[in-house]
Design an enzyme around this catalytic site. Sequence first.
Site, PDB file in Angstrom:
ATOM      1  N   TYR A 223       0.869  -0.992  -0.019  1.00  0.00           N
ATOM      2  CA  TYR A 223       0.061  -0.019   0.018  1.00  0.00           C
ATOM      3  C   TYR A 223       0.760   1.200   0.011  1.00  0.00           C
ATOM      4  O   TYR A 223       0.457   2.152  -0.565  1.00  0.00           O
ATOM      5  CB  TYR A 223      -0.960  -0.136   1.193  1.00  0.00           C
TER       6      TYR A 223
ATOM      7  N   LYS B  84       4.212 -15.491   2.830  1.00  0.00           N
ATOM      8  CA  LYS B  84       4.384 -16.277   1.623  1.00  0.00           C
ATOM      9  C   LYS B  84       5.935 -16.352   1.713  1.00  0.00           C
ATOM     10  O   LYS B  84       6.855 -16.006   0.828  1.00  0.00           O
ATOM     11  CB  LYS B  84       4.239 -15.573   0.590  1.00  0.00           C
TER      12      LYS B  84
ATOM     13  N   ASP C  95      -1.407 -18.584   0.627  1.00  0.00           N
ATOM     14  CA  ASP C  95      -2.587 -19.699  -0.120  1.00  0.00           C
ATOM     15  C   ASP C  95      -3.337 -20.664   0.554  1.00  0.00           C
ATOM     16  O   ASP C  95      -4.499 -20.825   0.494  1.00  0.00           O
ATOM     17  CB  ASP C  95      -1.676 -20.175  -1.256  1.00  0.00           C
TER      18      ASP C  95
ATOM     19  N   ASP D 299      -5.974  -7.671   3.965  1.00  0.00           N
ATOM     20  CA  ASP D 299      -7.355  -7.006   2.929  1.00  0.00           C
ATOM     21  C   ASP D 299      -8.026  -8.357   2.426  1.00  0.00           C
ATOM     22  O   ASP D 299      -9.105  -8.379   2.470  1.00  0.00           O
ATOM     23  CB  ASP D 299      -6.729  -6.121   2.010  1.00  0.00           C
TER      24      ASP D 299
ATOM     25  N   ASP E  32     -11.914 -10.213   3.559  1.00  0.00           N
ATOM     26  CA  ASP E  32     -13.176 -10.262   2.789  1.00  0.00           C
ATOM     27  C   ASP E  32     -13.533 -11.355   2.606  1.00  0.00           C
ATOM     28  O   ASP E  32     -14.973 -11.912   2.590  1.00  0.00           O
ATOM     29  CB  ASP E  32     -13.025  -9.540   1.403  1.00  0.00           C
TER      30      ASP E  32
HETATM   31  C1  IPM Z   1     -10.647  -2.031   3.348  1.00  0.00           C
HETATM   32  C2  IPM Z   1     -10.850  -1.333   1.794  1.00  0.00           C
HETATM   33  C3  IPM Z   1      -9.728  -0.347   1.657  1.00  0.00           C
HETATM   34  C4  IPM Z   1      -8.201  -1.171   1.784  1.00  0.00           C
HETATM   35  C5  IPM Z   1      -9.690   0.484   0.140  1.00  0.00           C
HETATM   36  C6  IPM Z   1     -11.196   0.883   0.093  1.00  0.00           C
HETATM   37  C7  IPM Z   1      -8.590   1.325   0.014  1.00  0.00           C
HETATM   38  O1  IPM Z   1     -10.934  -2.365   0.877  1.00  0.00           O
HETATM   39  O2  IPM Z   1     -10.858  -1.232   4.143  1.00  0.00           O
HETATM   40  O3  IPM Z   1     -10.526  -3.239   3.384  1.00  0.00           O
HETATM   41  O4  IPM Z   1      -8.036  -1.865   0.699  1.00  0.00           O
HETATM   42  O5  IPM Z   1      -7.763  -1.021   2.522  1.00  0.00           O
HETATM   43 MN    MN Z   2     -10.746  -4.536   1.899  1.00  0.00          MN
END
Ligand code: IPM
Ligand code: MN
Length: 360
Positions: free
Chosen positions: A142, A188, A220, A244, A248
Amino acid sequence: MNRYAIAVLPGDGIGPEVTAEAVRVLRAVAELHGFSIETAQYAVGAAGVAQSGDSLPPRTAAAVRDAHAVLLGAVGHPSLATAEGRRRPEAGLLALRKLLGAYANLRPVVLHPALGHASPLRPDRLEGVDMLIVRELLGGLYSGQPRSLAADAAVNTMRYTAPEIERVARVAFDTARVRRRTVTSVDKANVLEVSQLWRETVTRVAQEYPDVTLEHLYVDYAAMRLVANPAAIDVLLAENLFGDILSDEAAVLTGSLGLLPSASIGDGPGLFEPVHGSAPDIAGKGVANPLGAIASAAMLLRHGLAEAEAAARVEQAVAEVLAAGARTPDIARPGERSVGTREMGEKVVREVMAGREVAR
Ligand code: IPM
Ligand code: MN
Protein backbone atom coordinates in the site's frame (compact mmCIF):
# COMPACT_ATOMS: atom_id res chain seq x y z
CA MET A 1 -18.42 12.43 34.42
CA ASN A 2 -16.22 11.40 31.50
CA ARG A 3 -16.80 13.42 28.35
CA TYR A 4 -15.65 12.09 25.02
CA ALA A 5 -15.29 13.98 21.76
CA ILE A 6 -16.09 11.75 18.79
CA ALA A 7 -15.32 12.89 15.26
CA VAL A 8 -18.02 11.42 13.01
CA LEU A 9 -17.05 11.04 9.36
CA PRO A 10 -20.20 9.76 7.60
CA GLY A 11 -18.54 9.71 4.17
CA ASP A 12 -20.39 8.51 1.10
CA GLY A 13 -23.29 6.35 -0.05
CA ILE A 14 -24.93 4.55 2.85
CA GLY A 15 -22.29 5.95 5.25
CA PRO A 16 -24.47 8.81 6.58
CA GLU A 17 -27.48 6.52 7.13
CA VAL A 18 -25.61 3.87 9.06
CA THR A 19 -23.47 6.24 11.14
CA ALA A 20 -26.60 8.15 12.22
CA GLU A 21 -27.91 4.95 13.83
CA ALA A 22 -24.54 4.18 15.41
CA VAL A 23 -24.47 7.66 16.98
CA ARG A 24 -27.99 7.18 18.36
CA VAL A 25 -26.86 3.94 19.98
CA LEU A 26 -23.74 5.63 21.40
CA ARG A 27 -25.86 8.37 22.98
CA ALA A 28 -28.23 5.86 24.53
CA VAL A 29 -25.51 3.72 26.03
CA ALA A 30 -23.60 6.79 27.27
CA GLU A 31 -26.67 7.98 29.16
CA LEU A 32 -27.07 4.56 30.67
CA HIS A 33 -23.45 4.22 31.75
CA GLY A 34 -22.98 7.78 32.94
CA PHE A 35 -20.59 9.32 30.44
CA SER A 36 -21.18 11.87 27.74
CA ILE A 37 -20.52 11.78 24.02
CA GLU A 38 -20.01 14.95 22.03
CA THR A 39 -20.07 14.42 18.29
CA ALA A 40 -19.06 16.69 15.44
CA GLN A 41 -19.34 15.75 11.78
CA TYR A 42 -16.64 16.12 9.14
CA ALA A 43 -16.42 15.26 5.47
CA VAL A 44 -14.29 12.47 4.02
CA GLY A 45 -14.18 10.59 0.71
CA ALA A 46 -16.33 11.90 -2.14
CA ALA A 47 -18.06 14.16 0.41
CA GLY A 48 -14.66 15.69 1.14
CA VAL A 49 -13.99 16.17 -2.57
CA ALA A 50 -17.37 17.93 -2.89
CA GLN A 51 -16.56 20.17 0.07
CA SER A 52 -12.96 21.08 -0.64
CA GLY A 53 -11.63 19.13 -3.63
CA ASP A 54 -9.75 16.78 -1.27
CA SER A 55 -10.92 13.36 -0.06
CA LEU A 56 -9.36 14.21 3.31
CA PRO A 57 -10.11 17.94 3.75
CA PRO A 58 -7.68 19.88 5.99
CA ARG A 59 -10.51 20.69 8.40
CA THR A 60 -11.24 16.98 8.85
CA ALA A 61 -7.54 16.15 9.24
CA ALA A 62 -7.17 18.77 11.96
CA ALA A 63 -10.31 17.66 13.83
CA VAL A 64 -9.61 13.92 13.99
CA ARG A 65 -6.30 14.43 15.76
CA ASP A 66 -8.07 16.18 18.64
CA ALA A 67 -10.87 13.64 19.00
CA HIS A 68 -10.93 10.75 21.47
CA ALA A 69 -12.02 8.47 18.64
CA VAL A 70 -13.18 8.60 15.03
CA LEU A 71 -16.32 6.91 13.70
CA LEU A 72 -16.40 6.53 9.93
CA GLY A 73 -19.22 5.37 7.64
CA ALA A 74 -17.87 4.46 4.21
CA VAL A 75 -16.02 6.08 1.31
CA GLY A 76 -16.42 5.63 -2.43
CA HIS A 77 -18.55 7.08 -5.20
CA PRO A 78 -19.06 5.84 -8.78
CA SER A 79 -18.47 9.32 -10.21
CA LEU A 80 -14.96 9.34 -8.73
CA ALA A 81 -14.03 5.74 -9.53
CA THR A 82 -11.31 6.86 -11.94
CA ALA A 83 -10.32 10.09 -10.18
CA GLU A 84 -6.65 10.59 -9.44
CA GLY A 85 -4.56 11.50 -6.41
CA ARG A 86 -6.38 12.86 -3.39
CA ARG A 87 -9.61 13.17 -5.41
CA ARG A 88 -9.97 9.41 -5.11
CA PRO A 89 -12.30 8.75 -2.16
CA GLU A 90 -10.19 5.72 -1.12
CA ALA A 91 -7.09 7.93 -0.99
CA GLY A 92 -8.78 9.92 1.78
CA LEU A 93 -9.23 6.78 3.84
CA LEU A 94 -5.60 5.70 3.34
CA ALA A 95 -4.40 9.21 4.27
CA LEU A 96 -6.61 9.16 7.36
CA ARG A 97 -5.17 5.81 8.53
CA LYS A 98 -1.68 7.18 8.05
CA LEU A 99 -2.45 10.45 9.81
CA LEU A 100 -3.79 8.56 12.84
CA GLY A 101 -0.85 6.14 12.84
CA ALA A 102 -3.43 3.34 12.72
CA TYR A 103 -1.13 0.40 12.05
CA ALA A 104 -3.33 -2.41 13.38
CA ASN A 105 -6.71 -3.20 11.89
CA LEU A 106 -8.89 -5.49 13.98
CA ARG A 107 -11.68 -7.33 12.17
CA PRO A 108 -13.65 -9.72 14.34
CA VAL A 109 -15.59 -12.39 12.48
CA VAL A 110 -18.35 -13.73 14.66
CA LEU A 111 -21.28 -15.79 13.61
CA HIS A 112 -24.74 -14.92 14.86
CA PRO A 113 -26.54 -18.22 15.44
CA ALA A 114 -29.77 -16.90 13.90
CA LEU A 115 -28.05 -16.10 10.60
CA GLY A 116 -26.47 -19.43 9.74
CA HIS A 117 -28.76 -19.69 6.69
CA ALA A 118 -27.19 -16.59 5.10
CA SER A 119 -23.73 -18.18 4.94
CA PRO A 120 -22.59 -20.01 1.81
CA LEU A 121 -20.87 -22.62 4.01
CA ARG A 122 -22.50 -25.75 5.41
CA PRO A 123 -23.76 -25.18 8.97
CA ASP A 124 -21.49 -27.87 10.43
CA ARG A 125 -18.44 -26.01 9.13
CA LEU A 126 -19.57 -22.81 10.83
CA GLU A 127 -20.01 -24.14 14.31
CA GLY A 128 -17.68 -22.33 16.69
CA VAL A 129 -16.44 -19.70 14.23
CA ASP A 130 -15.07 -16.82 16.30
CA MET A 131 -11.94 -15.24 14.90
CA LEU A 132 -10.15 -11.94 14.98
CA ILE A 133 -8.20 -10.81 11.96
CA VAL A 134 -5.32 -8.49 12.82
CA ARG A 135 -4.24 -6.82 9.62
CA GLU A 136 -1.16 -4.57 9.34
CA LEU A 137 -2.66 -1.39 7.93
CA LEU A 138 0.05 1.07 6.94
CA GLY A 139 2.88 -0.79 5.25
CA GLY A 140 3.53 -3.34 2.54
CA LEU A 141 2.36 -2.80 -1.02
CA TYR A 142 0.00 0.00 0.00
CA SER A 143 2.81 2.42 0.75
CA GLY A 144 6.13 0.78 -0.18
CA GLN A 145 8.57 2.74 -2.31
CA PRO A 146 9.43 2.71 -5.13
CA ARG A 147 6.07 2.74 -6.87
CA SER A 148 5.38 3.84 -10.40
CA LEU A 149 3.15 3.44 -13.41
CA ALA A 150 4.39 3.82 -16.97
CA ALA A 151 2.89 2.72 -20.28
CA ASP A 152 4.49 -0.71 -20.33
CA ALA A 153 5.64 -1.36 -16.77
CA ALA A 154 4.41 -0.69 -13.25
CA VAL A 155 6.00 -1.19 -9.84
CA ASN A 156 4.78 -1.63 -6.28
CA THR A 157 6.98 -2.65 -3.42
CA MET A 158 6.21 -4.87 -0.48
CA ARG A 159 8.48 -3.46 2.15
CA TYR A 160 8.44 -3.99 5.93
CA THR A 161 10.86 -3.14 8.69
CA ALA A 162 11.20 -5.34 11.75
CA PRO A 163 9.74 -2.66 14.09
CA GLU A 164 6.67 -2.34 11.84
CA ILE A 165 6.12 -6.09 12.08
CA GLU A 166 6.81 -6.20 15.82
CA ARG A 167 4.25 -3.59 16.79
CA VAL A 168 1.36 -5.22 14.92
CA ALA A 169 2.45 -8.67 16.11
CA ARG A 170 2.21 -7.43 19.71
CA VAL A 171 -1.39 -6.37 19.11
CA ALA A 172 -2.14 -9.88 17.84
CA PHE A 173 -0.47 -11.61 20.82
CA ASP A 174 -2.00 -9.23 23.36
CA THR A 175 -5.51 -9.87 22.03
CA ALA A 176 -4.87 -13.62 21.75
CA ARG A 177 -4.19 -13.61 25.50
CA VAL A 178 -7.76 -12.60 26.21
CA ARG A 179 -9.13 -15.05 23.63
CA ARG A 180 -8.16 -18.66 22.86
CA ARG A 181 -4.40 -18.01 22.99
CA THR A 182 -3.53 -18.93 19.43
CA VAL A 183 -2.02 -16.74 16.72
CA THR A 184 -2.00 -17.87 13.10
CA SER A 185 0.53 -15.75 11.22
CA VAL A 186 0.15 -15.57 7.45
CA ASP A 187 2.98 -15.03 4.98
CA LYS A 188 4.56 -16.28 1.76
CA ALA A 189 7.94 -17.12 3.26
CA ASN A 190 8.55 -19.87 0.69
CA VAL A 191 8.89 -17.15 -1.97
CA LEU A 192 9.22 -13.64 -0.52
CA GLU A 193 12.13 -12.22 1.49
CA VAL A 194 9.76 -9.74 3.12
CA SER A 195 7.76 -12.74 4.38
CA GLN A 196 10.93 -14.34 5.74
CA LEU A 197 11.52 -11.22 7.83
CA TRP A 198 7.84 -11.30 8.82
CA ARG A 199 8.10 -14.92 10.00
CA GLU A 200 11.37 -14.39 11.88
CA THR A 201 10.10 -11.26 13.59
CA VAL A 202 6.75 -12.74 14.61
CA THR A 203 8.56 -15.80 15.96
CA ARG A 204 10.82 -13.57 18.05
CA VAL A 205 7.88 -11.57 19.45
CA ALA A 206 6.15 -14.86 20.30
CA GLN A 207 8.93 -15.63 22.79
CA GLU A 208 7.55 -12.84 24.97
CA TYR A 209 4.22 -14.69 25.01
CA PRO A 210 4.99 -18.26 26.10
CA ASP A 211 1.32 -18.74 26.98
CA VAL A 212 0.23 -18.13 23.37
CA THR A 213 0.62 -20.75 20.63
CA LEU A 214 1.96 -19.49 17.31
CA GLU A 215 1.49 -21.19 13.96
CA HIS A 216 2.63 -19.99 10.54
CA LEU A 217 0.63 -20.55 7.37
CA TYR A 218 1.42 -19.67 3.80
CA VAL A 219 -1.21 -17.28 2.52
CA ASP A 220 -2.54 -19.63 -0.16
CA TYR A 221 -3.05 -22.39 2.37
CA ALA A 222 -4.58 -19.87 4.81
CA ALA A 223 -7.15 -18.91 2.16
CA MET A 224 -8.12 -22.57 1.91
CA ARG A 225 -8.16 -23.12 5.66
CA LEU A 226 -10.49 -20.14 6.13
CA VAL A 227 -13.28 -21.96 4.35
CA ALA A 228 -12.26 -25.55 5.12
CA ASN A 229 -11.91 -25.17 8.90
CA PRO A 230 -12.64 -21.59 10.00
CA ALA A 231 -13.53 -22.56 13.57
CA ALA A 232 -9.91 -23.58 14.22
CA ILE A 233 -8.66 -20.03 13.73
CA ASP A 234 -8.49 -17.70 16.74
CA VAL A 235 -6.31 -14.67 15.89
CA LEU A 236 -5.14 -14.39 12.29
CA LEU A 237 -2.20 -12.00 11.77
CA ALA A 238 -1.38 -10.79 8.27
CA GLU A 239 0.40 -8.04 6.38
CA ASN A 240 -1.66 -5.35 4.68
CA LEU A 241 -2.72 -6.83 1.33
CA PHE A 242 -2.93 -10.46 2.53
CA GLY A 243 -5.11 -9.23 5.40
CA ASP A 244 -7.26 -7.16 3.05
CA ILE A 245 -8.00 -10.19 0.87
CA LEU A 246 -8.44 -12.71 3.68
CA SER A 247 -10.75 -10.43 5.64
CA ASP A 248 -13.20 -10.20 2.73
CA GLU A 249 -13.06 -13.97 2.42
CA ALA A 250 -13.70 -14.39 6.14
CA ALA A 251 -16.52 -11.84 6.06
CA VAL A 252 -18.50 -14.02 3.67
CA LEU A 253 -18.60 -16.81 6.26
CA THR A 254 -21.00 -14.80 8.38
CA GLY A 255 -23.51 -14.30 5.59
CA SER A 256 -23.44 -10.54 5.49
CA LEU A 257 -20.75 -7.98 5.09
CA GLY A 258 -23.27 -5.56 6.59
CA LEU A 259 -22.73 -6.95 10.08
CA LEU A 260 -18.99 -6.68 10.43
CA PRO A 261 -17.16 -3.97 12.34
CA SER A 262 -13.54 -2.92 12.39
CA ALA A 263 -11.17 -0.98 14.58
CA SER A 264 -7.95 0.60 13.35
CA ILE A 265 -5.67 1.42 16.22
CA GLY A 266 -2.15 2.69 16.68
CA ASP A 267 -0.42 5.86 17.76
CA GLY A 268 -3.34 8.31 17.64
CA PRO A 269 -7.09 8.21 18.23
CA GLY A 270 -8.64 4.97 16.94
CA LEU A 271 -10.64 4.80 13.73
CA PHE A 272 -13.79 2.68 13.77
CA GLU A 273 -15.74 1.73 10.68
CA PRO A 274 -17.91 -1.03 9.29
CA VAL A 275 -16.14 -3.37 6.88
CA HIS A 276 -18.75 -2.80 4.15
CA GLY A 277 -18.40 -0.13 1.47
CA SER A 278 -20.57 2.81 0.43
CA ALA A 279 -23.06 0.62 -1.49
CA PRO A 280 -24.17 3.34 -3.95
CA ASP A 281 -26.91 1.06 -5.33
CA ILE A 282 -28.93 1.26 -2.11
CA ALA A 283 -27.75 4.66 -0.81
CA GLY A 284 -30.46 7.02 0.41
CA LYS A 285 -33.16 4.33 0.40
CA GLY A 286 -33.10 3.66 4.13
CA VAL A 287 -32.57 -0.07 3.70
CA ALA A 288 -28.87 -0.42 4.54
CA ASN A 289 -27.91 -2.61 7.48
CA PRO A 290 -26.68 -0.35 10.31
CA LEU A 291 -25.44 -3.23 12.48
CA GLY A 292 -21.88 -3.13 11.11
CA ALA A 293 -21.68 0.56 12.04
CA ILE A 294 -23.32 -0.09 15.41
CA ALA A 295 -20.89 -2.94 16.12
CA SER A 296 -18.07 -0.55 15.13
CA ALA A 297 -19.41 1.90 17.70
CA ALA A 298 -19.13 -0.94 20.24
CA MET A 299 -15.47 -1.40 19.24
CA LEU A 300 -15.03 2.36 19.62
CA LEU A 301 -16.34 2.11 23.17
CA ARG A 302 -14.03 -0.78 24.01
CA HIS A 303 -10.80 0.11 22.22
CA GLY A 304 -11.17 3.87 21.81
CA LEU A 305 -12.71 4.93 25.12
CA ALA A 306 -12.01 1.94 27.39
CA GLU A 307 -15.74 1.75 28.19
CA ALA A 308 -15.82 -2.04 28.08
CA GLU A 309 -19.15 -2.49 29.86
CA ALA A 310 -20.93 -0.12 27.51
CA ALA A 311 -19.33 -1.96 24.56
CA ALA A 312 -20.57 -5.30 25.84
CA ARG A 313 -24.06 -3.89 26.29
CA VAL A 314 -24.20 -2.73 22.67
CA GLU A 315 -22.93 -6.08 21.41
CA GLN A 316 -25.46 -7.89 23.55
CA ALA A 317 -28.25 -5.64 22.21
CA VAL A 318 -27.25 -6.40 18.61
CA ALA A 319 -27.26 -10.14 19.33
CA GLU A 320 -30.68 -9.90 20.98
CA VAL A 321 -32.24 -7.88 18.18
CA LEU A 322 -31.02 -10.48 15.68
CA ALA A 323 -32.20 -13.34 17.86
CA ALA A 324 -35.64 -11.68 18.03
CA GLY A 325 -35.79 -11.85 14.23
CA ALA A 326 -35.15 -8.27 13.07
CA ARG A 327 -33.71 -8.37 9.54
CA THR A 328 -32.61 -5.73 7.10
CA PRO A 329 -33.02 -6.92 3.47
CA ASP A 330 -29.39 -8.10 3.19
CA ILE A 331 -29.91 -10.72 5.91
CA ALA A 332 -33.59 -11.56 5.37
CA ARG A 333 -34.59 -14.86 3.82
CA PRO A 334 -36.51 -14.65 0.56
CA GLY A 335 -40.05 -13.51 1.35
CA GLU A 336 -39.22 -12.71 4.98
CA ARG A 337 -40.40 -9.35 6.35
CA SER A 338 -37.56 -6.87 6.66
CA VAL A 339 -36.98 -3.59 8.46
CA GLY A 340 -35.21 -0.43 7.33
CA THR A 341 -32.04 1.21 8.62
CA ARG A 342 -33.82 3.51 11.04
CA GLU A 343 -36.08 0.83 12.48
CA MET A 344 -33.13 -1.52 13.01
CA GLY A 345 -31.25 1.27 14.82
CA GLU A 346 -34.30 1.98 16.96
CA LYS A 347 -34.59 -1.66 17.96
CA VAL A 348 -30.97 -1.68 19.13
CA VAL A 349 -31.49 1.57 21.09
CA ARG A 350 -34.57 0.08 22.75
CA GLU A 351 -32.69 -3.10 23.62
CA VAL A 352 -29.80 -1.08 25.07
CA MET A 353 -32.21 0.97 27.19
CA ALA A 354 -34.00 -2.17 28.35
CA GLY A 355 -30.88 -2.83 30.41
CA ARG A 356 -31.44 0.37 32.38
CA GLU A 357 -32.53 -1.33 35.63
CA VAL A 358 -29.68 -3.80 35.47
CA ALA A 359 -27.12 -1.03 35.07
CA ARG A 360 -28.16 0.96 38.09
C1 IPM B 1 -10.67 -2.03 3.23
C2 IPM B 1 -10.81 -1.46 1.84
C3 IPM B 1 -9.70 -0.45 1.62
C4 IPM B 1 -8.38 -1.19 1.70
C5 IPM B 1 -9.81 0.33 0.31
C6 IPM B 1 -11.14 1.02 0.18
C7 IPM B 1 -8.67 1.30 0.14
O1 IPM B 1 -10.81 -2.47 0.89
O2 IPM B 1 -10.77 -1.26 4.20
O3 IPM B 1 -10.50 -3.23 3.36
O4 IPM B 1 -7.94 -1.82 0.75
O5 IPM B 1 -7.78 -1.16 2.78
MN1 MN C 1 -10.75 -4.48 1.74
